[in-house]
Motif scaffolding. Structure first.
Motif, mmCIF file in Angstrom:
data_model
loop_
_atom_site.group_PDB
_atom_site.id
_atom_site.type_symbol
_atom_site.label_atom_id
_atom_site.label_comp_id
_atom_site.label_asym_id
_atom_site.label_seq_id
_atom_site.Cartn_x
_atom_site.Cartn_y
_atom_site.Cartn_z
ATOM 1 N N THR A 191 0.828 -1.206 0.000
ATOM 2 C CA THR A 191 0.000 0.000 0.000
ATOM 3 C C THR A 191 0.860 1.253 0.000
ATOM 4 O O THR A 191 0.600 2.198 -0.768
ATOM 5 C CB THR A 191 -0.946 0.006 1.216
ATOM 6 N N ASN A 192 1.898 1.267 0.847
ATOM 7 C CA ASN A 192 2.760 2.443 0.883
ATOM 8 C C ASN A 192 3.559 2.578 -0.407
ATOM 9 O O ASN A 192 3.789 3.693 -0.896
ATOM 10 C CB ASN A 192 3.699 2.381 2.091
ATOM 11 N N THR A 227 4.810 5.936 -4.714
ATOM 12 C CA THR A 227 5.247 6.072 -6.100
ATOM 13 C C THR A 227 4.240 6.818 -6.965
ATOM 14 O O THR A 227 4.587 7.295 -8.055
ATOM 15 C CB THR A 227 5.529 4.695 -6.729
ATOM 16 N N SER A 228 3.020 6.953 -6.484
ATOM 17 C CA SER A 228 2.013 7.695 -7.255
ATOM 18 C C SER A 228 2.134 9.204 -7.050
ATOM 19 O O SER A 228 1.640 9.977 -7.884
ATOM 20 C CB SER A 228 0.602 7.237 -6.875
ATOM 21 N N TRP A 245 5.238 10.838 -5.172
ATOM 22 C CA TRP A 245 6.557 11.397 -4.897
ATOM 23 C C TRP A 245 7.342 11.831 -6.130
ATOM 24 O O TRP A 245 8.052 12.837 -6.083
ATOM 25 C CB TRP A 245 7.376 10.438 -4.034
ATOM 26 N N PRO A 246 7.282 11.130 -7.270
ATOM 27 C CA PRO A 246 8.012 11.628 -8.432
ATOM 28 C C PRO A 246 7.608 13.050 -8.818
ATOM 29 O O PRO A 246 8.467 13.878 -9.149
ATOM 30 C CB PRO A 246 7.665 10.611 -9.524
ATOM 31 N N ALA A 247 6.311 13.342 -8.789
ATOM 32 C CA ALA A 247 5.849 14.686 -9.134
ATOM 33 C C ALA A 247 6.283 15.704 -8.089
ATOM 34 O O ALA A 247 6.682 16.831 -8.422
ATOM 35 C CB ALA A 247 4.326 14.696 -9.287
ATOM 36 N N ILE A 248 6.212 15.329 -6.810
ATOM 37 C CA ILE A 248 6.650 16.231 -5.743
ATOM 38 C C ILE A 248 8.131 16.537 -5.883
ATOM 39 O O ILE A 248 8.577 17.682 -5.728
ATOM 40 C CB ILE A 248 6.364 15.608 -4.362
ATOM 41 N N THR A 249 8.918 15.503 -6.205
ATOM 42 C CA THR A 249 10.366 15.671 -6.305
ATOM 43 C C THR A 249 10.760 16.597 -7.446
ATOM 44 O O THR A 249 11.712 17.368 -7.332
ATOM 45 C CB THR A 249 11.035 14.297 -6.507
ATOM 46 N N SER A 250 10.046 16.525 -8.548
ATOM 47 C CA SER A 250 10.384 17.340 -9.710
ATOM 48 C C SER A 250 9.724 18.717 -9.704
ATOM 49 O O SER A 250 10.025 19.549 -10.570
ATOM 50 C CB SER A 250 9.982 16.599 -10.995
ATOM 51 N N ASP A 251 8.854 18.973 -8.737
ATOM 52 C CA ASP A 251 8.135 20.251 -8.672
ATOM 53 C C ASP A 251 9.064 21.349 -8.151
ATOM 54 O O ASP A 251 9.545 21.264 -7.016
ATOM 55 C CB ASP A 251 6.922 20.109 -7.756
ATOM 56 N N PRO A 252 9.318 22.399 -8.929
ATOM 57 C CA PRO A 252 10.188 23.478 -8.461
ATOM 58 C C PRO A 252 9.663 24.171 -7.209
ATOM 59 O O PRO A 252 10.441 24.796 -6.477
ATOM 60 C CB PRO A 252 10.215 24.456 -9.650
ATOM 61 N N SER A 280 7.534 1.696 -12.110
ATOM 62 C CA SER A 280 7.655 2.967 -11.403
ATOM 63 C C SER A 280 8.899 3.724 -11.855
ATOM 64 O O SER A 280 9.847 3.145 -12.399
ATOM 65 C CB SER A 280 7.740 2.715 -9.893
ATOM 66 N N GLU A 281 8.895 5.048 -11.624
ATOM 67 C CA GLU A 281 10.078 5.859 -11.889
ATOM 68 C C GLU A 281 11.172 5.580 -10.861
ATOM 69 O O GLU A 281 12.338 5.895 -11.102
ATOM 70 C CB GLU A 281 9.725 7.353 -11.861
ATOM 71 N N TRP A 282 10.807 4.998 -9.730
ATOM 72 C CA TRP A 282 11.801 4.682 -8.715
ATOM 73 C C TRP A 282 12.623 3.467 -9.139
ATOM 74 O O TRP A 282 12.123 2.586 -9.837
ATOM 75 C CB TRP A 282 11.119 4.387 -7.386
#
Length: 207
Positions: free
Chosen positions: A66-67, A72-73, A75-82, A115-117
């Motif tokens: 679940t985690n 993964t749904s 965090w990739p967007a959060i990480t790349s968000d300026p 996933s991107e991870w």
């Protein structure tokens, strides 16, 4: 600031478990839980500083299905968000690259490849896997907010450090972190309060 988890010692790698809980002891309301009840704390600058002190000492992260799917749904967007803070982006980069073991009875490692991870694999044996990891070289091991894994490892006496962050909310029902019928003794290592969110983080070490 919270002391980082220790480097490898002769006694093996330490296993820590970090989890956010409500005042009535629940870590979530179920699979569809959006964690809105805890987001005031999780998204605060104070919590970023605290969590950084934990994860920078870790080279293996343990997650449940679940985690894994939830993280993964988003965090990739959060990480790349300026607009994300530097600490948030650093955490996202660490999550993407650190060794990750996902415990699941339904996923296989090829599912994680979507996933991107990277650097992730599936295991079906929580206790056996953690015992093996503890004997291997590396920095410490951390369970990321997964109640089922925490319960299993507590029953097997394999958790050395327990990081409980209590937020000022009650859920009334959901997933409990601490297993019923299991007795253990702990020593309070530190307590950190977060005035902005009203949360309190308690770091316990095995007594």
């Amino acid at each position: 600031m919270e002391k980082m988890m220790s480097e490898t010692t002769q006694s093996g790698r330490k296993v820590g478990a970090e989890v956010t809980v409500s005042m009535d002891g629940y870590s979530g309301t179920g699979p569809e839980d959006d964690m809105s009840w805890a987001m005031a704390h999780i998204s605060s600058e104070q919590s970023e500083l605290y969590y950084e002190g934990i994860w920078r000492g870790v080279s293996t992260a343990l997650l449940g299905r679940t985690n894994w799917e939830g993280f993964t749904s988003v965090w990739p967007a959060i990480t790349s968000d300026p607009a994300s803070s530097p600490r948030t982006r650093d955490l996202g980069t660490w999550l993407a690259a650190v060794e990750k073991i996902v415990f699941s009875t339904t996923l296989e490692t090829y599912d994680l490849d979507q996933s991107e991870w990277t650097n992730a694999r599936v295991s079906h044996d929580v206790v056996g896997e953690v015992k093996t990891l503890k004997r291997q070289p590396g920095r410490d091991i951390l369970v990321l907010n997964s109640a089922s894994i925490i319960q299993t490892l507590l029953k097997a006496d394999l958790i050395d450090d327990l990081y409980l962050t209590v937020v000022p909310s009650t859920l009334g029902a959901g997933t409990r972190v601490l297993p019923d019928g299991h007795a253990s003794s702990w020593r309070l290592s530190s307590a950190t309060s977060f005035p902005v969110s009203g949360a309190v983080s308690l770091h316990y070490e095995r007594a």
